[in-house]
Enzyme design. Sequence first.
Site, short mmCIF file in Angstrom:
data_model
loop_
_atom_site.label_atom_id
_atom_site.label_comp_id
_atom_site.label_asym_id
_atom_site.label_seq_id
_atom_site.Cartn_x
_atom_site.Cartn_y
_atom_site.Cartn_z
N GLU A 128 0.85 -1.19 0.00
CA GLU A 128 0.00 0.00 0.00
C GLU A 128 0.88 1.24 0.00
OE1 GLU A 128 -3.11 -0.16 2.94
OE2 GLU A 128 -3.93 -1.99 2.10
N ARG A 181 -1.02 9.25 2.08
CA ARG A 181 -2.43 9.54 1.81
C ARG A 181 -2.75 11.04 1.86
NH1 ARG A 181 -5.88 5.37 5.24
NH2 ARG A 181 -5.18 3.84 3.73
C1 SIN Z 1 -7.83 1.19 2.57
O1 SIN Z 1 -8.03 0.01 2.33
O2 SIN Z 1 -7.40 1.97 1.72
C2 SIN Z 1 -8.11 1.70 3.95
C3 SIN Z 1 -7.24 1.08 4.94
C4 SIN Z 1 -6.73 2.09 5.91
O3 SIN Z 1 -7.43 3.04 6.24
O4 SIN Z 1 -5.58 1.99 6.33
#
Ligand code: SIN
Length: 569
Positions: free
Chosen positions: A118, A294
């Site tokens: 991620e 993010r």
């Molecule tokens: C997501 O799956 O993008 C959300 C998971 C998170 O808030 O860390």
Amino acid sequence: MTRRLVVVGSGIAGLYAALLASEAPGAEVVLLTKGTLEESNTFYAQGGISAVLAPGEAAPGDSVAAHIADTLAAGAGLNDPNAVRILCTEAVRDIAGLRRFGVHFDAGAHGGPALGLEAAHSAARVLHAGGDATGAWIARGLVAAVLDRAVQGRLRVETGAFVTALLSGGGDPDGCSSGSVTGVAYLAGGQPRELDADAVLLATGGAGRLFARTSNPSVATADGLALAWRAGAAVRDLEFFQFHPTTLAAAEVPGGPPALLISEAVRGEGAVLLDAAGQRFMPDYHPDAELAPRDVVSRSIALHLAATGRPADSPVYLDARGIEAGRGAGFLARRFPTITARTRAAGYDWTLDPMPVSPAAHYWMGGIATDLWGRTSVPGLYAAGEVACTGAQGANRLASNSLLEGLVFGRRAVEDFLGEAPHNGTAPRASSAAGGLPLTHASAVPLRGSSREGTAAAAPEAGIKSGPGSGVFSRAALGRLMTRAAGVLRSAADLDDAAAQLAAWAAVVRPGIVAASDDPREHEDRNLLLAAGLLVAAARNRTASVGAHYRADTDPASASTPSMQRISS
Ligand code: SIN
């Protein structure tokens, strides 16, 4: 001697803590939750839970040190390093704890757990379950274990129990010093009840319903933060509220279902963001493009819309077609079954077309200040999970560190309650490492807790400037005001307007009367207004941009052309 722990909230922190405490001889555990056991932010988490597992299960080359470094970098250096170290080091222990309670993660090709990548993670280390239904699988597993324990008489569960106040013994009636928490007052079926406790653990989750668009379910109304504030607890880092960059753009229904998250893991697999002209824009804003932290991605979307003359609420487009092309037909549906089904139901086929997405309020980094054992500044009161602020998340949370924080610090709070914690007695700090607003009852901020909250009633109506947020209080109006003033881009003028409007609304909602109301919705309104006032006060106090707090009026990046904008994380 039996000691009673009352756990409030049934997300990952509350369920896990209740289960652990119920295993201790001499602990009586009562779990109260205002909705059903499944209604929580946890249930909606998609991407997963980050952890560097034991060698052999972890990705080659990954390390706890790398997880720590990534967490600190995403948090813009405002994290508490000790909290981060504990979070990342003890992750492996609590993943084992989850497995013990029957939670199973998706398996990878070689039999070990599948590990996703991620944004802002330097290695694949995100465990997931049901593809993109990690939170739902964890919640179901833990709820089943809790109900099992309840049948065995090892803990007691009350759903539909809305906690309206923390009971306390001693302390200063002005709220400048606090006595020990001795229990909770709550509403059950409209009837007022009280429950004594030796300690209370608040695990009530977040407050996405402060904003017009949120990935949070309707229960996320800042209840725990408001309860703790009224009891005199210190809070911290409230200016830092994270907006998830990619939720499916759809008409907002105030009080309706949460915005559909399109998991960060989708960008981790290679999806890119396009503007309305079909141009990829993230490489113009950050070297890591769609895999930047993010806060950077959400802010870049807002700045790019402004720079290209589009309305602030316009969508951009998430293009996942390259993933399907690269990994083979059917990959998206297998890896992301929930997103595939939900977007299909909304009329999109993401194997064929980019999907419209917009940022939405997702996670509050700030909260009730706790130490490394979940202890708040009020004796007998613990907090864990999103409602708490250990400092682990800094000014912007790293993806998939939230479920982890609920586990690790929920467990540590229980260990402290049981007298197993070898802590050194340090008190929680009230302000962020970089000097945000020390929000305690001793500090002079608007919208005080307890009896002082009523002083907001004296706010002069004449002082309220008109603007889009003015008028009669409603949740929808609150959401619009907070999105405009305290959303992804902020300015002093908007924050000032918001503070005045919130004070006027607080007068209308009449805290003194609501306190005696038997309607949980009125209590939620009161809690939202208190939390909004505290958030705005913290944001007004921090004039420089950092992490998720971005002052468009003082940051030079917002004035430059898109191709020149480089946003540091
Ligand atoms: C997501 O799956 O993008 C959300 C998971 C998170 O808030 O860390």
